[in-house]
Design an enzyme around this catalytic site. Structure first.
Site, mmCIF file in Angstrom:
data_model
loop_
_atom_site.group_PDB
_atom_site.id
_atom_site.type_symbol
_atom_site.label_atom_id
_atom_site.label_comp_id
_atom_site.label_asym_id
_atom_site.label_seq_id
_atom_site.Cartn_x
_atom_site.Cartn_y
_atom_site.Cartn_z
ATOM 1 N N LYS A 22 0.848 -1.206 0.000
ATOM 2 C CA LYS A 22 0.000 0.000 0.000
ATOM 3 C C LYS A 22 0.877 1.247 0.000
ATOM 4 C CE LYS A 22 -1.684 1.616 4.031
ATOM 5 N NZ LYS A 22 -1.456 3.047 4.320
ATOM 6 N N ASN A 23 1.905 1.271 0.855
ATOM 7 C CA ASN A 23 2.708 2.481 1.038
ATOM 8 C C ASN A 23 3.754 2.697 -0.047
ATOM 9 O OD1 ASN A 23 1.128 3.033 3.195
ATOM 10 N ND2 ASN A 23 2.619 2.456 4.750
ATOM 11 N N CYS A 120 -5.378 12.345 12.438
ATOM 12 C CA CYS A 120 -6.097 11.065 12.382
ATOM 13 C C CYS A 120 -5.934 10.418 13.762
ATOM 14 C CB CYS A 120 -5.532 10.185 11.276
ATOM 15 S SG CYS A 120 -3.990 9.424 11.715
ATOM 16 N N ARG A 125 -0.175 14.524 12.797
ATOM 17 C CA ARG A 125 0.343 14.270 11.448
ATOM 18 C C ARG A 125 0.385 15.536 10.586
ATOM 19 N NH1 ARG A 125 -1.632 8.593 9.424
ATOM 20 N NH2 ARG A 125 0.338 8.736 8.277
ATOM 21 N N ASP A 308 4.591 0.692 12.011
ATOM 22 C CA ASP A 308 3.399 0.022 11.466
ATOM 23 C C ASP A 308 3.293 -1.438 11.892
ATOM 24 O OD1 ASP A 308 3.349 1.757 8.252
ATOM 25 O OD2 ASP A 308 2.829 2.361 10.281
ATOM 26 N N ARG A 400 -8.479 -0.716 4.494
ATOM 27 C CA ARG A 400 -7.651 0.326 3.877
ATOM 28 C C ARG A 400 -6.278 -0.223 3.515
ATOM 29 N NH1 ARG A 400 -7.224 5.778 6.932
ATOM 30 N NH2 ARG A 400 -5.942 5.985 5.090
HETATM 31 C C1 EPZ Z 1 3.999 7.065 6.272
HETATM 32 O O1 EPZ Z 1 3.155 8.061 6.823
HETATM 33 C C2 EPZ Z 1 3.134 5.829 6.138
HETATM 34 N N1 EPZ Z 1 2.020 6.098 5.210
HETATM 35 C C3 EPZ Z 1 2.593 5.419 7.519
HETATM 36 O O2 EPZ Z 1 1.848 4.216 7.347
HETATM 37 C C4 EPZ Z 1 3.783 5.145 8.432
HETATM 38 O O3 EPZ Z 1 3.314 4.831 9.718
HETATM 39 C C5 EPZ Z 1 4.688 6.389 8.495
HETATM 40 O O4 EPZ Z 1 5.099 6.766 7.161
HETATM 41 C C6 EPZ Z 1 5.935 6.154 9.314
HETATM 42 O O5 EPZ Z 1 6.655 5.066 8.783
HETATM 43 C C7 EPZ Z 1 2.285 6.098 3.882
HETATM 44 O O6 EPZ Z 1 3.403 5.893 3.442
HETATM 45 C C8 EPZ Z 1 1.120 6.368 2.983
HETATM 46 P P1 EPZ Z 1 5.807 10.492 8.432
HETATM 47 P P2 EPZ Z 1 3.662 9.602 6.870
HETATM 48 O O7 EPZ Z 1 5.664 11.757 7.656
HETATM 49 O O8 EPZ Z 1 4.562 9.870 5.739
HETATM 50 C C9 EPZ Z 1 5.947 13.816 11.794
HETATM 51 C C10 EPZ Z 1 0.070 2.761 7.685
HETATM 52 O O9 EPZ Z 1 -0.385 2.218 8.702
HETATM 53 N N2 EPZ Z 1 5.848 14.769 10.682
HETATM 54 O O10 EPZ Z 1 7.000 9.644 8.171
HETATM 55 O O11 EPZ Z 1 2.457 10.452 7.052
HETATM 56 C C11 EPZ Z 1 4.693 12.994 11.968
HETATM 57 O O12 EPZ Z 1 3.755 13.685 12.779
HETATM 58 C C12 EPZ Z 1 0.463 4.213 7.719
HETATM 59 O O13 EPZ Z 1 0.263 2.180 6.591
HETATM 60 C C13 EPZ Z 1 5.922 16.133 10.940
HETATM 61 O O14 EPZ Z 1 6.066 16.557 12.089
HETATM 62 O O15 EPZ Z 1 4.511 9.612 8.211
HETATM 63 C C14 EPZ Z 1 5.199 11.738 12.630
HETATM 64 O O16 EPZ Z 1 5.315 11.966 14.015
HETATM 65 C C15 EPZ Z 1 0.180 4.845 9.071
HETATM 66 N N3 EPZ Z 1 5.825 17.006 9.896
HETATM 67 C C16 EPZ Z 1 6.605 11.566 12.031
HETATM 68 O O17 EPZ Z 1 6.958 12.846 11.482
HETATM 69 C C17 EPZ Z 1 5.653 16.570 8.602
HETATM 70 O O18 EPZ Z 1 5.587 17.418 7.685
HETATM 71 C C18 EPZ Z 1 6.689 10.542 10.909
HETATM 72 O O19 EPZ Z 1 5.673 10.841 9.981
HETATM 73 C C19 EPZ Z 1 5.572 15.181 8.358
HETATM 74 C C20 EPZ Z 1 5.678 14.301 9.402
#
Ligand code: EPZ
Length: 421
Positions: A22-23, A120, A125, A308, A400
């Site tokens: 998915k990711n 969410c 996020r 995850d 999802r």
């Molecule tokens: C990706 O989400 C994945 N989703 C998530 O999978 C996964 O849990 C996550 O990466 C971490 O590995 C997809 O790839 C579609 P991040 P993403 O930006 O990119 C903070 C699942 O279950 N952050 O790496 O949204 C954020 O709040 C899903 O398949 C900021 O502060 O995660 C978090 O604490 C859930 N500012 C941390 O960084 C930003 O601009 C990591 O988030 C972006 C992120």
């Protein structure tokens, strides 16, 4: 809303095929917006999130078509010049990964208007890194009425260091930089296999990306990209979920198509609990141990232990012989599954980012409610192990990210069924 009913206590034995990730599918679908023409992605999982992104494409004017028969795993996308670069709220709020269209649209069309995704269940996020990075590349960002608008005559390559490691933040900026003028360097970038897979696809489209899979990416902008036919990598989180299911039920399961090199941290932790995990010719096998040993986990960006997989491994630790510490460092609210696991008899105490899991002899089946994607997977796993019947509600969360999960588990001997309401 559908429910899933599980009768616990069955050993899982046999082989199961992992689906496309998915990711990886979501950013790669967004990436095709960078080039006009007919693209085809292979091994695309049939998931709610993929269908949502295809719906967004239709709204923007890109036509998508799932193949039939031998091509049922493929999605064809026709991208032409006349895209409406807007992602509306009522769609983005159902799938925050829609924010991935921001980079490609502003890079190719000079304009994008995307609803702010909002938070969410697992956390706020924010997307500040995505926006700061696009500004660094010369985009003019305005936020109003719950939308982010990005405009740029032409993006210009620059050096940008992420304040926090962000998977989709890295993907968004990598895509935008492909069509920027000159060189972009991204420091403190995410190293997930899905980021690397996206870079491979973009390079097949004519992009010039180096360093994908490491914290330092170099992207030399090109004038335009060409359409592509490209496969999606296997889903390491779905694969990991099935390996945990085998360990949990003292089973013996071969997850076909799983790539061990994408799952090192998880495999190491499964072995620490006593499971026997082996890489085979066509996948990864897990044989459960009679006694499950406790072990501590801390979620980190790749190649650390994946957030995850935290909820899924917690189920295994909840029936270990001893206590384990689970530290969630990536998201601020990713212990929602603990309340439901406790209703099934787990003994888990939360103190901020740390959950102390004291193993109990077994769990007992109960009606439970899923709150997010990986929490719902964790509750299905708990039901496989628990004495008696478990009923999981709000399984739309599960749909999802898992393709036909109850069918795949039934094929391994689980007594599980979906009740459509
Ligand atoms: C990706 O989400 C994945 N989703 C998530 O999978 C996964 O849990 C996550 O990466 C971490 O590995 C997809 O790839 C579609 P991040 P993403 O930006 O990119 C903070 C699942 O279950 N952050 O790496 O949204 C954020 O709040 C899903 O398949 C900021 O502060 O995660 C978090 O604490 C859930 N500012 C941390 O960084 C930003 O601009 C990591 O988030 C972006 C992120």
């Amino acid at each position: 809303m559908d429910r899933i009913i599980v009768e616990g206590g069955q050993r899982l034995v046999g082989e199961v095929e992992v689906s496309g990730a998915k990711n990886a599918a979501l950013p790669m679908l967004a990436g095709v917006l960078l080039a006009e023409g007919r693209h085809r992605l292979r091994n695309v999982p049939d998931l709610a999130d993929v269908r949502t992104l295809c719906k967004l494409f239709e709204i923007m004017g890109a036509r998508t078509q799932r193949g039939e028969g031998a091509l049922a795993d493929a999605i064809t996308i026709d991208v032409d010049a006349s895209l409406t670069p807007e992602a509306p709220y009522d769609l983005v709020r159902t799938m925050r990964a829609s924010v991935l269209v921001l980079g490609p649209l502003v890079a190719r069309l000079g304009r994008a208007r995307v609803s702010l995704p909002g938070g969410c269940a697992i956390g706020a996020r924010p997307i500040d890194q995505h926006l700061k990075g696009l500004e660094r590349l010369g985009a003019e960002i305005t936020l109003e009425h719950g939308y982010v608008e990005a405009r740029a005559k032409k993006l210009v390559g620059a050096k940008f260091t992420f304040d926090v490691v962000s998977v989709t933040g890295t993907e968004n900026l990598m895509m935008a930089a492909c069509l920027a003028e000159g060189r972009t360097i991204l420091e403190n970038a995410a190293c997930e296999p899905e980021v690397e897979a996206l870079a491979h696809m973009l390079n097949a489209m004519g992009a010039r990306i180096r360093g994908a899979g490491t914290p330092a990416l170099t992207i030399d902008g090109v004038r335009s990209l060409r359409p592509v036919e490209h496969p999606i990598i296997p889903d390491r989180i779905e694969a990991g979920t099935f390996l945990v299911a085998a360990a949990l039920t003292q089973g013996d399961v071969l997850v076909k198509g799983a790539l061990p090199e994408h799952m090192e941290a998880l495999i190491q932790k499964l072995r620490a609990t006593g499971a026997r995990v082996t890489a085979e010719q066509d996948g990864v096998r897990c044989q459960g141990a009679d006694v499950i040993l406790p072990t501590d986990i801390k979620t980190l960006a790749h190649p650390g232990f994946p957030t995850d997989m935290q909820a899924q491994l917690m189920v295994l630790l909840s029936v270990a012989k001893g206590s384990s510490m689970v530290t969630e460092t990536v998201f601020e609210n990713r212990f929602m599954h603990v309340l439901e696991l406790s209703r099934m008899g787990a003994d888990i105490r939360i103190d901020g980012k740390v959950a102390l899991v004291k193993g109990v002899p077994n769990l007992s089946g109960a009606p439970v409610m899923a709150t997010d994607l990986r929490a719902s997977a964790c509750l299905v796993l708990a039901g496989l192990r628990a004495r008696g019947q478990t009923e999981i509600r709000r399984v739309y969360h599960l749909d999802r990210g898992y393709e036909r999960m109850e069918e795949k588990l039934s094929g391994l001997g689980a007594r599980i069924e979906r009740v459509r309401d």
